[in-house]
Design an enzyme around this catalytic site. Structure first.
Site, PDB file in Angstrom:
ATOM      1  N   SER A 196       0.814  -1.208   0.000  1.00 32.44           N
ATOM      2  CA  SER A 196       0.000   0.000   0.000  1.00 32.44           C
ATOM      3  C   SER A 196       0.857   1.271   0.000  1.00 32.44           C
ATOM      4  O   SER A 196       1.618   1.515  -0.919  1.00 32.44           O
ATOM      5  CB  SER A 196      -0.948  -0.034   1.202  1.00 32.44           C
ATOM      6  OG  SER A 196      -1.893   0.990   1.161  1.00 32.44           O
ATOM      7  N   ASP A 230      -5.955   2.132  -3.016  1.00 33.21           N
ATOM      8  CA  ASP A 230      -7.170   1.950  -2.225  1.00 33.21           C
ATOM      9  C   ASP A 230      -7.489   3.213  -1.431  1.00 33.21           C
ATOM     10  O   ASP A 230      -8.466   3.252  -0.686  1.00 33.21           O
ATOM     11  CB  ASP A 230      -7.072   0.734  -1.301  1.00 33.21           C
ATOM     12  CG  ASP A 230      -5.964   0.831  -0.258  1.00 33.21           C
ATOM     13  OD1 ASP A 230      -5.184   1.811  -0.290  1.00 33.21           O
ATOM     14  OD2 ASP A 230      -5.862  -0.090   0.578  1.00 33.21           O
ATOM     15  N   ASP A 247      -2.585   6.271  -3.421  1.00 31.84           N
ATOM     16  CA  ASP A 247      -1.393   5.677  -2.822  1.00 31.84           C
ATOM     17  C   ASP A 247      -0.944   4.514  -3.693  1.00 31.84           C
ATOM     18  O   ASP A 247      -1.470   4.302  -4.789  1.00 31.84           O
ATOM     19  CB  ASP A 247      -1.658   5.242  -1.378  1.00 31.84           C
ATOM     20  CG  ASP A 247      -2.698   4.132  -1.270  1.00 31.84           C
ATOM     21  OD1 ASP A 247      -3.523   4.015  -2.190  1.00 31.84           O
ATOM     22  OD2 ASP A 247      -2.688   3.387  -0.273  1.00 31.84           O
ATOM     23  N   ASP A 278      -1.224   1.251  -3.850  1.00 32.82           N
ATOM     24  CA  ASP A 278      -2.147   0.238  -4.377  1.00 32.82           C
ATOM     25  C   ASP A 278      -3.514   0.822  -4.696  1.00 32.82           C
ATOM     26  O   ASP A 278      -4.447   0.089  -5.014  1.00 32.82           O
ATOM     27  CB  ASP A 278      -2.267  -0.942  -3.422  1.00 32.82           C
ATOM     28  CG  ASP A 278      -3.017  -0.610  -2.140  1.00 32.82           C
ATOM     29  OD1 ASP A 278      -3.043   0.576  -1.760  1.00 32.82           O
ATOM     30  OD2 ASP A 278      -3.559  -1.529  -1.514  1.00 32.82           O
TER      31      ASP A 278
END
Length: 449
Positions: free
Chosen positions: A104, A246, A242, A244
């Site tokens: 992440s 999410d 960010d 990833d």
């Protein structure tokens, strides 16, 4: 690594904590656990494996795919895609397991492994514990035609995800100029593609991942580049993801940051106006600013507060059937369209609200009048003692008593990192800063390793 699973899967330094061997063993164990629950009965099991743009994701995805295939699971390796894209595809394609290789917003050297069950839902604690318990056990390996097959997706998975995202808004974004910071991460292709497909004029920065530059002074954790790009390009707004994707934070036309609390406020009011906000209720964490609660009360919207972590937000949403929840960090869940936080979805919905109202994002965000807030992260301490150390808890209570009804204090251990977070809201920024740093000093003294 001790207990492997944290609040968001397994995470650590790639090739030291999170190794190829670990990835393979975990994948085999996951296949065995889900298979023992009857998830694979009546059909040949299938999995989707996706990753963010970290170099280590290449060997970890290969190891995960090998582990699943060795356990008889057919694997579709979709390459670099956001975490919410893998969750969507897991549900939409009816596969049995989704796996994401990502850390992440963490720095590039880290990586992580996250498993999703059928329907694109994160595994609960009991399943994760069962997977960890079955690692390394003896098992009968399939042979011949019973071994799993691995295929590499040629891009259709990303196209399906973009089509899904664009289908969630009712009107095109024609006339809006949107600057997008992709954090050199998983949304570097699909993020701009979705906004363009929705009709926006898109200005893109940090969308050239090279395996090493993910989250590097860019994206939602470092919005300075986006703030400058919005102003320089004359954009109506900016959005930052960010690594990833999410999460999503925004920037208004003058370069001022619009955080997750403000985005949740905008989306909650929009959904209430459309009749889509179940029970007129928003689910947030205890870290959300008191200003959000005040704004929602004024708008006739109730708020429910959970522990920090998107999994707790999602648990509360599922338990109550609620349609919107999220975190101040920009991790926002819209249950009608996603099973996890989705930064690109959030960006589209936010832009759609701007287009539908004709208001600026600054004006829309203005309903949330944030109390001055200071967050201090204290690393290198024993976070496991944060809830039990009496002198530390006494210091927190004294600070809370001094603030009265004009603020609050929160002390929380991170679920994914070795640190303790001290958050203070007060009537003035100077008071918030002073109290937060005083309490951080107490944390360092009392919880020293």
């Amino acid at each position: 690594m001790g207990q492997l699973f944290g609040t968001d899967g397994v995470r650590g330094l790639a090739n030291k904590d999170v190794t190829a061997e670990l990835a393979l063993d975990l994948s085999v164990a996951a296949a065995h656990v889900l298979g023992s629950l009857g998830e694979f009965e009546g059909h040949r099991p299938r999995a989707i494996v996706g990753r963010d743009s970290r170099a280590s994701g290449e060997f970890l995805a290969a190891a995960v795919s090998a582990g699943l295939a060795s356990a008889g699971v057919d694997v579709n390796n979709v390459g670099v895609l956001p975490t919410p894209a893998v969750a969507f595809l897991t549900a939409a394609l009816g596969v049995d397991i989704g796996v994401v290789l990502s850390a992440s917003h963490n720095p590039m050297p880290d990586n992580g492994i996250k498993f999703l069950a059928r329907g694109g839902l994160k595994l609960d604690d009991e399943l994760e514990a069962a997977i960890e318990a079955r690692m390394g056990e003896h098992w009968d390996r399939p042979v011949g035609g019973d071994v799993g097959r691995i295929r590499v997706d040629t891009g259709r998975a990303g196209e399906q995800y973009v089509e899904h995202l664009v289908g969630t808004i009712d009107a095109p974004l024609t006339g809006l100029r949107i600057a997008v910071d992709c954090a050199n991460g998983a949304a570097s292709e699909v993020g701009p593609a979705a906004l363009r497909a929705a009709g926006a004029d898109v200005v893109v920065i940090n969308a050239s991942p090279d395996g090493r530059n993910i989250n590097e002074q860019c994206g939602s954790t470092h919005p300075e580049q986006l703030q400058a790009a919005v102003v320089a390009s004359g954009a109506d707004l900016g959005v930052a993801f960010d690594g990833d994707a999410d999460r999503c934070l925004a920037v208004d036309a003058s370069g001022v940051l619009v955080d997750g609390d403000q985005i949740m406020g905008i989306l909650a009011v929009a959904m209430k106006d459309r009749g889509d906000l179940v029970d007129d209720t928003l689910v947030t964490t205890v870290m959300s600013n008191l200003g959000l609660k005040i704004a929602m009360t004024e708008a006739g919207i109730a708020t429910i507060h959970t522990a920090v972590g998107d999994r707790y937000v999602l648990e509360a949403m599922r338990a109550g059937g609620y349609s919107l929840g999220g975190e101040q960090s920009g991790h926002i869940i819209m249950a009608a369209h996603a099973t996890t936080g989705d930064g690109v979805l959030t960006a589209l919905q936010l832009a759609a609200r701007v287009a539908a109202t004709g208001d600026t994002i600054a004006r829309l965000a203005g309903i949330v009048r944030r109390l001055p807030q200071t967050l201090v992260n204290v690393p290198g301490v024993d976070k496991n003692r944060a809830d039990d150390d009496a002198p530390l808890l006494d210091a927190v209570r004294r600070a809370e008593a001094g603030l009265g009804d004009t603020g609050r204090v929160l002390l929380r251990s991170s679920g994914t990192e070795n640190l303790v977070r001290v958050m203070v809201e007060a009537g003035t920024q100077s008071d918030a800063d002073r109290i937060a740093h005083e309490l951080a000093d107490v944390v360092r003294e009392r919880l020293a390793l």
